[in-house]
Design a protein around this motif. Structure first.
Motif, PDB file in Angstrom:
ATOM      1  N   LEU A  28      17.934  34.784 -13.882  1.00  0.00           N
ATOM      2  CA  LEU A  28      17.918  33.779 -14.943  1.00  0.00           C
ATOM      3  C   LEU A  28      18.573  32.483 -14.478  1.00  0.00           C
ATOM      4  O   LEU A  28      18.107  31.384 -14.797  1.00  0.00           O
ATOM      5  CB  LEU A  28      18.628  34.325 -16.190  1.00  0.00           C
ATOM      6  CG  LEU A  28      17.856  35.411 -16.932  1.00  0.00           C
ATOM      7  CD1 LEU A  28      18.752  36.101 -17.948  1.00  0.00           C
ATOM      8  CD2 LEU A  28      16.625  34.832 -17.618  1.00  0.00           C
ATOM      9  N   TRP A  29      19.671  32.608 -13.744  1.00  0.00           N
ATOM     10  CA  TRP A  29      20.326  31.423 -13.188  1.00  0.00           C
ATOM     11  C   TRP A  29      19.341  30.624 -12.336  1.00  0.00           C
ATOM     12  O   TRP A  29      19.232  29.410 -12.452  1.00  0.00           O
ATOM     13  CB  TRP A  29      21.543  31.850 -12.363  1.00  0.00           C
ATOM     14  CG  TRP A  29      22.194  30.719 -11.623  1.00  0.00           C
ATOM     15  CD1 TRP A  29      21.883  30.274 -10.371  1.00  0.00           C
ATOM     16  CD2 TRP A  29      23.246  29.852 -12.105  1.00  0.00           C
ATOM     17  NE1 TRP A  29      22.680  29.205 -10.027  1.00  0.00           N
ATOM     18  CE2 TRP A  29      23.512  28.920 -11.058  1.00  0.00           C
ATOM     19  CE3 TRP A  29      23.968  29.777 -13.296  1.00  0.00           C
ATOM     20  CZ2 TRP A  29      24.495  27.936 -11.191  1.00  0.00           C
ATOM     21  CZ3 TRP A  29      24.946  28.783 -13.418  1.00  0.00           C
ATOM     22  CH2 TRP A  29      25.199  27.879 -12.386  1.00  0.00           C
ATOM     23  N   ASP A  30      18.591  31.335 -11.497  1.00  0.00           N
ATOM     24  CA  ASP A  30      17.668  30.655 -10.583  1.00  0.00           C
ATOM     25  C   ASP A  30      16.555  29.928 -11.343  1.00  0.00           C
ATOM     26  O   ASP A  30      16.058  28.896 -10.883  1.00  0.00           O
ATOM     27  CB  ASP A  30      17.058  31.648  -9.596  1.00  0.00           C
ATOM     28  CG  ASP A  30      18.046  32.067  -8.516  1.00  0.00           C
ATOM     29  OD1 ASP A  30      19.133  31.448  -8.426  1.00  0.00           O
ATOM     30  OD2 ASP A  30      17.745  33.025  -7.773  1.00  0.00           O
ATOM     31  N   LEU A  31      16.136  30.448 -12.478  1.00  0.00           N
ATOM     32  CA  LEU A  31      15.098  29.778 -13.260  1.00  0.00           C
ATOM     33  C   LEU A  31      15.530  28.374 -13.657  1.00  0.00           C
ATOM     34  O   LEU A  31      14.706  27.454 -13.746  1.00  0.00           O
ATOM     35  CB  LEU A  31      14.792  30.577 -14.535  1.00  0.00           C
ATOM     36  CG  LEU A  31      13.996  31.865 -14.376  1.00  0.00           C
ATOM     37  CD1 LEU A  31      13.865  32.555 -15.734  1.00  0.00           C
ATOM     38  CD2 LEU A  31      12.621  31.593 -13.787  1.00  0.00           C
ATOM     39  N   THR A  32      16.807  28.188 -13.899  1.00  0.00           N
ATOM     40  CA  THR A  32      17.311  26.899 -14.362  1.00  0.00           C
ATOM     41  C   THR A  32      17.871  26.051 -13.231  1.00  0.00           C
ATOM     42  O   THR A  32      17.725  24.828 -13.239  1.00  0.00           O
ATOM     43  CB  THR A  32      18.418  27.119 -15.419  1.00  0.00           C
ATOM     44  OG1 THR A  32      17.855  27.828 -16.510  1.00  0.00           O
ATOM     45  CG2 THR A  32      18.987  25.802 -15.923  1.00  0.00           C
TER      46      THR A  32
ATOM     47  N   PRO B  86      20.526  40.709 -18.144  1.00  0.00           N
ATOM     48  CA  PRO B  86      21.117  41.772 -17.303  1.00  0.00           C
ATOM     49  C   PRO B  86      22.579  41.534 -16.960  1.00  0.00           C
ATOM     50  O   PRO B  86      23.346  42.488 -16.800  1.00  0.00           O
ATOM     51  CB  PRO B  86      20.244  41.766 -16.042  1.00  0.00           C
ATOM     52  CG  PRO B  86      19.432  40.521 -16.105  1.00  0.00           C
ATOM     53  CD  PRO B  86      19.345  40.108 -17.523  1.00  0.00           C
ATOM     54  N   GLY B  87      22.958  40.260 -16.865  1.00  0.00           N
ATOM     55  CA  GLY B  87      24.347  39.947 -16.550  1.00  0.00           C
ATOM     56  C   GLY B  87      25.118  39.429 -17.756  1.00  0.00           C
ATOM     57  O   GLY B  87      26.102  38.699 -17.591  1.00  0.00           O
ATOM     58  N   ALA B  88      24.703  39.796 -18.950  1.00  0.00           N
ATOM     59  CA  ALA B  88      25.412  39.327 -20.147  1.00  0.00           C
ATOM     60  C   ALA B  88      26.829  39.877 -20.164  1.00  0.00           C
ATOM     61  O   ALA B  88      27.079  41.049 -19.852  1.00  0.00           O
ATOM     62  CB  ALA B  88      24.668  39.751 -21.408  1.00  0.00           C
ATOM     63  N   VAL B  89      27.759  39.006 -20.537  1.00  0.00           N
ATOM     64  CA  VAL B  89      29.175  39.344 -20.564  1.00  0.00           C
ATOM     65  C   VAL B  89      29.753  38.853 -21.882  1.00  0.00           C
ATOM     66  O   VAL B  89      29.391  37.770 -22.356  1.00  0.00           O
ATOM     67  CB  VAL B  89      29.894  38.662 -19.368  1.00  0.00           C
ATOM     68  CG1 VAL B  89      31.395  38.666 -19.537  1.00  0.00           C
ATOM     69  CG2 VAL B  89      29.494  39.332 -18.058  1.00  0.00           C
ATOM     70  N   CYS B  90      30.649  39.666 -22.471  1.00  0.00           N
ATOM     71  CA  CYS B  90      31.458  39.209 -23.593  1.00  0.00           C
ATOM     72  C   CYS B  90      32.884  39.008 -23.087  1.00  0.00           C
ATOM     73  O   CYS B  90      33.305  39.661 -22.131  1.00  0.00           O
ATOM     74  CB  CYS B  90      31.443  40.227 -24.734  1.00  0.00           C
ATOM     75  SG  CYS B  90      29.805  40.531 -25.440  1.00  0.00           S
TER      76      CYS B  90
ATOM     77  N   SER C 155      11.608  38.091 -21.318  1.00  0.00           N
ATOM     78  CA  SER C 155      11.805  38.632 -19.964  1.00  0.00           C
ATOM     79  C   SER C 155      13.285  38.882 -19.692  1.00  0.00           C
ATOM     80  O   SER C 155      14.154  38.144 -20.162  1.00  0.00           O
ATOM     81  CB  SER C 155      11.280  37.636 -18.931  1.00  0.00           C
ATOM     82  OG  SER C 155       9.900  37.445 -19.102  1.00  0.00           O
ATOM     83  N   TYR C 156      13.531  39.910 -18.905  1.00  0.00           N
ATOM     84  CA  TYR C 156      14.883  40.280 -18.451  1.00  0.00           C
ATOM     85  C   TYR C 156      15.755  40.849 -19.569  1.00  0.00           C
ATOM     86  O   TYR C 156      16.958  40.999 -19.398  1.00  0.00           O
ATOM     87  CB  TYR C 156      15.601  39.102 -17.776  1.00  0.00           C
ATOM     88  CG  TYR C 156      14.832  38.489 -16.635  1.00  0.00           C
ATOM     89  CD1 TYR C 156      14.730  39.141 -15.416  1.00  0.00           C
ATOM     90  CD2 TYR C 156      14.195  37.257 -16.793  1.00  0.00           C
ATOM     91  CE1 TYR C 156      14.015  38.586 -14.364  1.00  0.00           C
ATOM     92  CE2 TYR C 156      13.474  36.688 -15.752  1.00  0.00           C
ATOM     93  CZ  TYR C 156      13.384  37.352 -14.533  1.00  0.00           C
ATOM     94  OH  TYR C 156      12.680  36.798 -13.501  1.00  0.00           O
TER      95      TYR C 156
END
Ligand SMILES: [Fe+2]
Length: 213
Positions: A98-102, A140-144, A170-171
């Motif tokens: 997701l980071w790479d998409l942006t 996938p890398g969601a963090v609280c 997606s993802y």
């Protein structure tokens, strides 16, 4: 300001812009959260406007830019903010796609984040601990980020007032987000205030009944 403990406070504002994924673009309002005392702070998520964030930071030193996940409406201005405040961007590495998409340009060059977040990673600011909880599902890398001394948790798009975050794109994975919430967030005390990525606050107790199934 929406909470304080031992000189540490939470500053909040709403920033407007867009969210794009899977070929669709939506207008969105994102919550901005800044946690710290009078001298230092951390920024949670970097949505649409560096200036909106700096208005909350003021003259304080920013110790870290913490990303709940890498959707563009939460991470877009993180590199630009880093240029202004000289603080590391912290992200769970499972959100690299997701980071790479942006943040990755067509020639493969782009910005990177600086520090990998993992479950249990602790950030100290103003004498208060924020503990990362890896809660995959919305991303996938969601963090609280749980702040026990402040009695609150910053959930990004994992948990909102009214239920879990979206998992239709997606993802994302609905079963995974439900497991994350059950295992990580419902383990927190009922009175824990939930500061979300969009919309109003809630509490773990208020959401527990709807999530237990
Ligand atoms: Fe999101």
């Amino acid at each position: 300001m929406s909470g304080a403990a031992g000189g540490v406070r939470i500053d909040h504002a709403v920033s407007s812009g867009t969210f794009s994924l899977d070929g669709e673009t939506h207008q969105v309002d994102n919550n901005l959260w800044v946690v710290g005392d009078d001298t230092e702070c951390v920024v949670i998520d970097a949505p649409h406007s560096v200036d909106d964030i700096l208005a909350l930071v003021g003259e304080r030193t920013v110790r870290a830019i913490l990303l709940t996940h890498a959707h563009d409406d939460h991470s877009r201005v993180a590199p630009a903010l880093r240029e202004r405040v000289v603080a590391p961007i912290m992200l769970h590495p499972d959100d690299k796609p997701l980071w790479d998409l942006t943040h990755l340009s067509e020639d493969g060059q782009g910005h990177l984040w600086d520090v990998d977040l993992g479950d249990g990673f602790e950030i100290l600011v103003g004498g208060t601990v924020l503990r990362a909880l890896h809660t995959p599902g919305h991303a996938p890398g969601a963090v609280c980020f749980h702040a026990p001394a402040l009695g609150c948790v910053f959930t990004g798009d994992t948990l909102f007032q009214g239920g879990p975050g979206a998992t239709g794109r997606s993802y994302s994975d609905e079963d995974v987000i439900k497991a994350s919430i059950r295992e990580k967030l419902l383990a927190l005390p009922d009175e824990t205030v939930v500061h979300t990525g969009h919309g109003d606050d809630t509490t773990i107790g208020a959401e527990r009944a709807g999530l237990a199934g």
